[in-house]
Write an enzyme that holds these catalytic residues in place. Structure first.
Site, PDB file in Angstrom:
ATOM      1  N   ASP A   1       0.791  -1.252   0.000  1.00 43.00           N
ATOM      2  CA  ASP A   1       0.000   0.000   0.000  1.00 43.00           C
ATOM      3  C   ASP A   1       0.819   1.296   0.000  1.00 43.00           C
ATOM      4  OD1 ASP A   1      -1.968  -1.931   0.216  1.00 43.00           O
ATOM      5  OD2 ASP A   1      -2.824  -1.194   2.085  1.00 43.00           O
TER       6      ASP A   1
ATOM      7  N   LYS B   1      -6.877  -4.891  -3.273  1.00 45.06           N
ATOM      8  CA  LYS B   1      -7.630  -5.478  -2.157  1.00 45.06           C
ATOM      9  C   LYS B   1      -8.568  -4.436  -1.580  1.00 45.06           C
ATOM     10  CE  LYS B   1      -3.885  -4.429   1.084  1.00 45.06           C
ATOM     11  NZ  LYS B   1      -4.614  -3.477   1.932  1.00 45.06           N
TER      12      LYS B   1
ATOM     13  N   CYS C   1      -1.934  -3.079   7.649  1.00 42.80           N
ATOM     14  CA  CYS C   1      -1.830  -3.953   6.479  1.00 42.80           C
ATOM     15  C   CYS C   1      -0.524  -4.742   6.409  1.00 42.80           C
ATOM     16  CB  CYS C   1      -2.072  -3.151   5.211  1.00 42.80           C
ATOM     17  SG  CYS C   1      -3.801  -2.613   5.106  1.00 42.80           S
TER      18      CYS C   1
HETATM   19  C1  VGL Z   1      -4.601   0.393   5.745  1.00 44.94           C
HETATM   20  C2  VGL Z   1      -6.231   1.177   7.133  1.00 44.94           C
HETATM   21  C3  VGL Z   1      -7.156   1.096   6.124  1.00 44.94           C
HETATM   22  C4  VGL Z   1      -3.175   0.021   5.572  1.00 44.94           C
HETATM   23  C5  VGL Z   1      -5.513   0.294   4.721  1.00 44.94           C
HETATM   24  O1  VGL Z   1      -2.674   0.007   4.424  1.00 44.94           O
HETATM   25  O2  VGL Z   1      -2.516  -0.260   6.597  1.00 44.94           O
HETATM   26  N1  VGL Z   1      -4.974   0.829   6.952  1.00 44.94           N
HETATM   27  N2  VGL Z   1      -6.795   0.652   4.919  1.00 44.94           N
END
Ligand code: VGL
Ligand code: ZN
Length: 198
Positions: A9, A107, A152
């Site tokens: 991410d 995702k 994540c």
């Molecule tokens: C994430 C919160 C919501 C992350 C993704 O990448 O850690 N955290 N969506």
């Protein structure tokens, strides 16, 4: 043993100025790019939510961001809207070496369920397909970097260990959200799950 770098991410919404900014999130981009050459494969994950996603506080009237609600699959933190499909914030950090990636796995695109892990949605059952990809390529050693350390990255690394991969988190190439001590709690849970913290 063939090894893969799993970059979690590294998107604009998780970097300073983004909608769910992680402090120092942009500081790790160069280091991640440098790591890529040391691996047999590079996988990027991309958090990818529809605007009506159930993890967004805005979609729960009266709820505030960073509060917790009960979902059919368990507790869920409500987040500010982030990584909305097709929005600039859902894009990768512009300095990330995306051309080096073998696979980009998205995702969190089902409206009713969140997906922190690169392997399973938050019900711990619905697979993303990543485990099958890695197994077919014989990539058994996995190193995790990216954002956010305590959500994540941690969930991905713990699932990897449970699935029988050798999982390491390269902590200097991560940054944490750190909600109420979630960073230390995640470190402890990762250690217990058999994840190596490097
Ligand atoms: C994430 C919160 C919501 C992350 C993704 O990448 O850690 N955290 N969506
Ligand atoms: Zn998300």
């Amino acid at each position: 043993m063939p090894k893969a770098l799993i970059v979690i991410d590294m998107q604009l919404d998780f970097c300073p100025g983004g909608r769910l900014a992680v402090a120092g999130g942009d500081e790790i981009v160069a280091g991640i790019n440098d790591l890529m050459a040391d691996y047999d494969a590079v996988v990027l994950t991309q958090d990818w939510h529809p605007h009506d996603h159930a993890s967004f506080a805005d979609n729960h009237p009266g709820a505030t961001a960073f509060s917790e609600v009960a979902m059919p699959y368990g507790p869920q933190v409500l987040w500010p809207a982030h990584c909305v499909i097709g929005s600039p914030g859902a894009g990768f950090h512009p300095a990330l070496a995306v051309d080096c990636a073998d696979l980009v796995i998205r995702k969190g695109f089902r409206p009713q369920i969140d997906s922190y892990s690169a392997f399973y949605e938050n019900d711990h059952r619905t697979a993303t397909g990543l485990a099958g990809y890695l197994r077919e390529r014989d990539l058994t050693e996995l190193a995790f970097v990216g954002l956010a350390h305590d959500f994540c990255v941690a969930w991905s690394a713990m699932d990897a260990a449970r699935l029988g991969f050798r999982a390491t988190v390269i902590e200097e190439a991560t940054r944490a959200i750190d909600l109420d001590g979630s960073r230390e709690a995640a470190r402890e849970r990762m250690r217990q799950a058999g994840v190596t913290l490097a």
